[in-house]
Design a protein around this motif. Structure first.
Motif, PDB file in Angstrom:
ATOM      1  N   ARG A  59       0.806  -1.224   0.000  1.00 45.35           N
ATOM      2  CA  ARG A  59       0.000   0.000   0.000  1.00 45.35           C
ATOM      3  C   ARG A  59       0.836   1.270   0.000  1.00 45.35           C
ATOM      4  O   ARG A  59       0.378   2.310  -0.442  1.00 45.35           O
ATOM      5  N   ASP A  60       2.043   1.163   0.546  1.00 41.22           N
ATOM      6  CA  ASP A  60       2.857   2.360   0.706  1.00 41.22           C
ATOM      7  C   ASP A  60       4.325   1.955   0.885  1.00 41.22           C
ATOM      8  O   ASP A  60       4.661   0.770   0.823  1.00 41.22           O
ATOM      9  N   LEU A  61       5.168   2.953   1.139  1.00 39.21           N
ATOM     10  CA  LEU A  61       6.596   2.671   1.294  1.00 39.21           C
ATOM     11  C   LEU A  61       6.888   1.822   2.522  1.00 39.21           C
ATOM     12  O   LEU A  61       7.864   1.064   2.538  1.00 39.21           O
ATOM     13  N   HIS A  62       6.072   1.917   3.538  1.00 39.49           N
ATOM     14  CA  HIS A  62       6.239   1.071   4.722  1.00 39.49           C
ATOM     15  C   HIS A  62       6.131  -0.407   4.326  1.00 39.49           C
ATOM     16  O   HIS A  62       6.952  -1.231   4.744  1.00 39.49           O
ATOM     17  N   ASP A  63       5.137  -0.736   3.519  1.00 36.33           N
ATOM     18  CA  ASP A  63       4.987  -2.115   3.056  1.00 36.33           C
ATOM     19  C   ASP A  63       6.161  -2.534   2.178  1.00 36.33           C
ATOM     20  O   ASP A  63       6.640  -3.673   2.272  1.00 36.33           O
ATOM     21  N   TRP A 126      14.116   4.131  13.411  1.00 35.13           N
ATOM     22  CA  TRP A 126      15.494   4.407  13.827  1.00 35.13           C
ATOM     23  C   TRP A 126      16.163   3.137  14.344  1.00 35.13           C
ATOM     24  O   TRP A 126      17.316   2.846  14.008  1.00 35.13           O
ATOM     25  N   GLU A 127      15.450   2.385  15.168  1.00 35.32           N
ATOM     26  CA  GLU A 127      15.990   1.131  15.683  1.00 35.32           C
ATOM     27  C   GLU A 127      16.125   0.093  14.574  1.00 35.32           C
ATOM     28  O   GLU A 127      17.067  -0.688  14.545  1.00 35.32           O
ATOM     29  N   MET A 128      15.157   0.087  13.656  1.00 39.47           N
ATOM     30  CA  MET A 128      15.215  -0.825  12.517  1.00 39.47           C
ATOM     31  C   MET A 128      16.477  -0.567  11.713  1.00 39.47           C
ATOM     32  O   MET A 128      17.195  -1.497  11.332  1.00 39.47           O
ATOM     33  N   ILE A 171      16.702  -0.673   1.625  1.00 33.80           N
ATOM     34  CA  ILE A 171      16.182  -0.495   2.987  1.00 33.80           C
ATOM     35  C   ILE A 171      16.563   0.881   3.522  1.00 33.80           C
ATOM     36  O   ILE A 171      15.721   1.598   4.067  1.00 33.80           O
ATOM     37  N   PHE A 172      17.826   1.279   3.352  1.00 33.44           N
ATOM     38  CA  PHE A 172      18.281   2.556   3.894  1.00 33.44           C
ATOM     39  C   PHE A 172      17.658   3.737   3.151  1.00 33.44           C
ATOM     40  O   PHE A 172      17.371   4.771   3.754  1.00 33.44           O
ATOM     41  N   LEU A 173      17.416   3.590   1.870  1.00 32.50           N
ATOM     42  CA  LEU A 173      16.715   4.626   1.107  1.00 32.50           C
ATOM     43  C   LEU A 173      15.280   4.773   1.638  1.00 32.50           C
ATOM     44  O   LEU A 173      14.805   5.893   1.852  1.00 32.50           O
ATOM     45  N   LEU A 174      14.625   3.658   1.847  1.00 23.98           N
ATOM     46  CA  LEU A 174      13.265   3.696   2.390  1.00 23.98           C
ATOM     47  C   LEU A 174      13.246   4.301   3.784  1.00 23.98           C
ATOM     48  O   LEU A 174      12.353   5.067   4.141  1.00 23.98           O
ATOM     49  N   PHE A 175      14.255   3.968   4.600  1.00 23.14           N
ATOM     50  CA  PHE A 175      14.370   4.557   5.928  1.00 23.14           C
ATOM     51  C   PHE A 175      14.435   6.077   5.827  1.00 23.14           C
ATOM     52  O   PHE A 175      13.733   6.785   6.561  1.00 23.14           O
ATOM     53  N   GLN A 176      15.255   6.586   4.904  1.00 22.53           N
ATOM     54  CA  GLN A 176      15.368   8.045   4.736  1.00 22.53           C
ATOM     55  C   GLN A 176      14.022   8.669   4.379  1.00 22.53           C
ATOM     56  O   GLN A 176      13.704   9.774   4.805  1.00 22.53           O
TER      57      GLN A 176
END
Length: 179
Positions: A59-63, A126-128, A171-176
């Motif tokens: 559904r979104d970037l989180h998914d 942040w922890e992820m 993963i790091f791009l999505l985190f940003q």
């Protein structure tokens, strides 16, 4: 066996979470393509994300983040299986030591990506990110170990190490984008 079970549970839960919602609410394909354009390897990103059946329900970037972490965990677990397959080919002291380092490091990476997935599920980004970095660094150290402490050898895990590193970039791009 426990690693394989954890891997399948992670995949199953992510699948259930994503498929519980209609694809009408799915993230547009162009958004995934735009995300991949921001990575260091557009083709790799697109291939891995678009070939995953869960992406159609994301559904979104989180998914998408949950999927990327799951894909990293799968690579780590596949590499762990591969270590068991090739370890007998490295009977010398350097090869045994290097395989041992990789076995230990991939154990660390598996646990850290599992924890990263659990944290991402809770949106504890942040922890992820910290857990994913530790897992990624363990994999990178495995690869680098084949060039230190004796004659340089070709790592039997380069494909997995490269895939984990590239997935970590996603993963790091999505985190940003999500922090």
């Amino acid at each position: 066996m426990a690693t394989m079970l954890t891997n399948h549970m992670c995949f199953l839960i992510t699948s259930l979470l994503l498929f519980a919602f209609p694809t009408a609410n799915a993230i547009p394909k162009r958004d995934v393509e735009n995300l991949c354009r921001e990575t260091t390897d557009f083709s790799f990103c697109l291939t891995y994300l678009e070939s995953d059946p869960r992406i159609a329900a994301a559904r979104d970037l989180h998914d998408v983040l949950l999927i990327a972490i799951t894909l990293s965990k799968i690579q780590v677990d596949d590499a762990t299986t591969h270590i068991g397959t090739v370890s007998g080919k490295y009977s010398g002291p350097n090869g045994k030591r290097r395989i041992g380092v990789c076995r230990r490091n991939y154990g660390i990476a598996s646990a850290r990506f599992q924890t990263a997935w659990e944290l991402a599920l809770k949106k504890s980004y942040w922890e992820m990110e910290k857990q994913a970095k530790i897992g990624t660094n363990a994999v990178v150290d495995c690869e680098n170990g084949w060039r230190r402490g004796g004659p340089i050898q070709k790592s039997p895990l380069t494909l997995y190490n490269t895939n984990v590193s590239k997935l970590s970039g996603i993963i790091f791009l999505l985190f940003q984008k999500l922090k």
